[in-house]
Structures are given as structure tokens and as C-alpha cells.
Design a protein around this motif. Structure first.
Motif, short mmCIF file in Angstrom:
data_model
loop_
_atom_site.label_atom_id
_atom_site.label_comp_id
_atom_site.label_asym_id
_atom_site.label_seq_id
_atom_site.Cartn_x
_atom_site.Cartn_y
_atom_site.Cartn_z
N LEU A 1 0.35 -1.09 -0.09
CA LEU A 1 0.43 0.40 0.26
C LEU A 1 1.29 1.08 -0.36
CD1 LEU A 1 -2.87 -0.64 2.43
CD2 LEU A 1 -3.00 -0.55 0.46
N ASP A 2 1.93 1.34 0.84
CA ASP A 2 2.67 2.29 0.86
C ASP A 2 3.46 2.86 -0.34
OD1 ASP A 2 2.09 2.68 2.75
OD2 ASP A 2 3.77 1.77 4.08
N ALA A 3 3.96 1.75 -1.23
CA ALA A 3 4.69 1.70 -2.25
C ALA A 3 3.32 2.48 -3.22
CB ALA A 3 5.30 0.43 -2.97
N MET A 4 2.50 2.12 -3.94
CA MET A 4 1.10 2.19 -4.07
C MET A 4 1.18 3.46 -4.55
SD MET A 4 -1.39 -0.86 -4.95
CE MET A 4 -1.62 -1.23 -2.54
N ARG A 5 0.82 4.13 -2.20
CA ARG A 5 1.26 5.36 -2.57
C ARG A 5 1.98 6.69 -3.24
NH1 ARG A 5 -0.66 3.27 2.50
NH2 ARG A 5 -3.09 3.44 2.80
N GLN A 6 2.79 5.82 -2.83
CA GLN A 6 4.15 6.98 -3.39
C GLN A 6 4.01 6.43 -5.02
OE1 GLN A 6 7.56 4.65 -2.25
NE2 GLN A 6 7.25 5.44 0.23
N ALA A 7 3.96 5.67 -6.05
CA ALA A 7 3.61 5.49 -7.09
C ALA A 7 2.68 6.44 -7.66
CB ALA A 7 2.87 3.96 -7.92
N LEU A 8 1.20 6.82 -6.84
CA LEU A 8 0.57 7.11 -7.47
C LEU A 8 1.26 8.98 -7.36
CD1 LEU A 8 -2.85 5.44 -5.70
CD2 LEU A 8 -2.17 5.82 -8.30
N GLY A 9 1.59 9.31 -5.85
CA GLY A 9 1.86 10.59 -5.81
C GLY A 9 3.06 10.94 -7.11
N LYS A 10 3.74 10.21 -7.82
CA LYS A 10 4.46 10.23 -8.49
C LYS A 10 4.13 10.99 -9.67
CE LYS A 10 8.64 8.16 -6.81
NZ LYS A 10 9.32 7.09 -7.26
N LEU A 11 3.07 9.97 -10.23
CA LEU A 11 1.68 9.66 -11.32
C LEU A 11 0.74 11.67 -11.18
CD1 LEU A 11 1.31 6.27 -12.10
CD2 LEU A 11 2.40 8.10 -13.64
N ASP A 12 0.74 11.57 -10.26
CA ASP A 12 -0.32 12.66 -10.58
C ASP A 12 -0.47 13.50 -11.16
OD1 ASP A 12 -2.99 13.57 -8.56
OD2 ASP A 12 -1.20 15.55 -7.58
N GLY A 13 0.24 14.18 -10.58
CA GLY A 13 0.35 15.75 -12.39
C GLY A 13 0.72 15.04 -13.63
N ARG A 14 1.07 13.90 -13.43
CA ARG A 14 1.09 13.18 -14.69
C ARG A 14 0.36 13.21 -15.93
NH1 ARG A 14 7.20 10.69 -14.51
NH2 ARG A 14 8.70 12.50 -13.39
N LEU A 15 -0.77 12.07 -15.02
CA LEU A 15 -2.28 12.15 -15.57
C LEU A 15 -3.54 12.72 -15.34
CD1 LEU A 15 -2.86 9.11 -12.36
CD2 LEU A 15 -2.26 9.25 -14.90
N SER A 16 -2.93 14.85 -14.85
CA SER A 16 -4.66 15.50 -15.64
C SER A 16 -3.38 15.84 -16.88
CB SER A 16 -4.50 15.83 -14.42
OG SER A 16 -3.32 16.41 -14.05
#
Length: 42
Positions: free
Chosen positions: A27-42
Motif C-alpha cells: 500500500l505504501d508503494a502504491m501511494r508513492q507511485a500514485l504521488g509521482k503520477l499525480d501531475g502526469r495523469l491530468s
């Protein structure tokens, strides 16, 4: 890594223990990955 493989390596008798301990790390790894992708997805 599949839970049954971790269970065999760590020699846990019950896969529930493996899932309880290592699911938090996933879960921690997924949160970190989503945090890195956050700006790139929109």
C-alpha cells in the motif's frame, strides 16, 4: 511478489500472517507511485 512465495521464504505457517505484514508495504508503494503520477495523469 506472490504472497505464497514470501510465505515460503519467511517460513510463515499461515499466509494470513504474510499478507498482514507485507500488504502495508504494498500500500505504501502504491501511494508513492500514485504521488509521482499525480501531475502526469491530468
Amino acid at each position: 511478489m506472490p504472497p505464497h512465495v514470501v510465505q515460503a521464504i519467511a517460513r510463515y505457517a499461515d499466509v494470513k500472517i504474510t499478507l498482514k505484514i507485507y500488504s502495508h508495504a504494498n500500500l505504501d508503494a502504491m501511494r508513492q507511485a500514485l504521488g509521482k503520477l499525480d501531475g502526469r495523469l491530468s
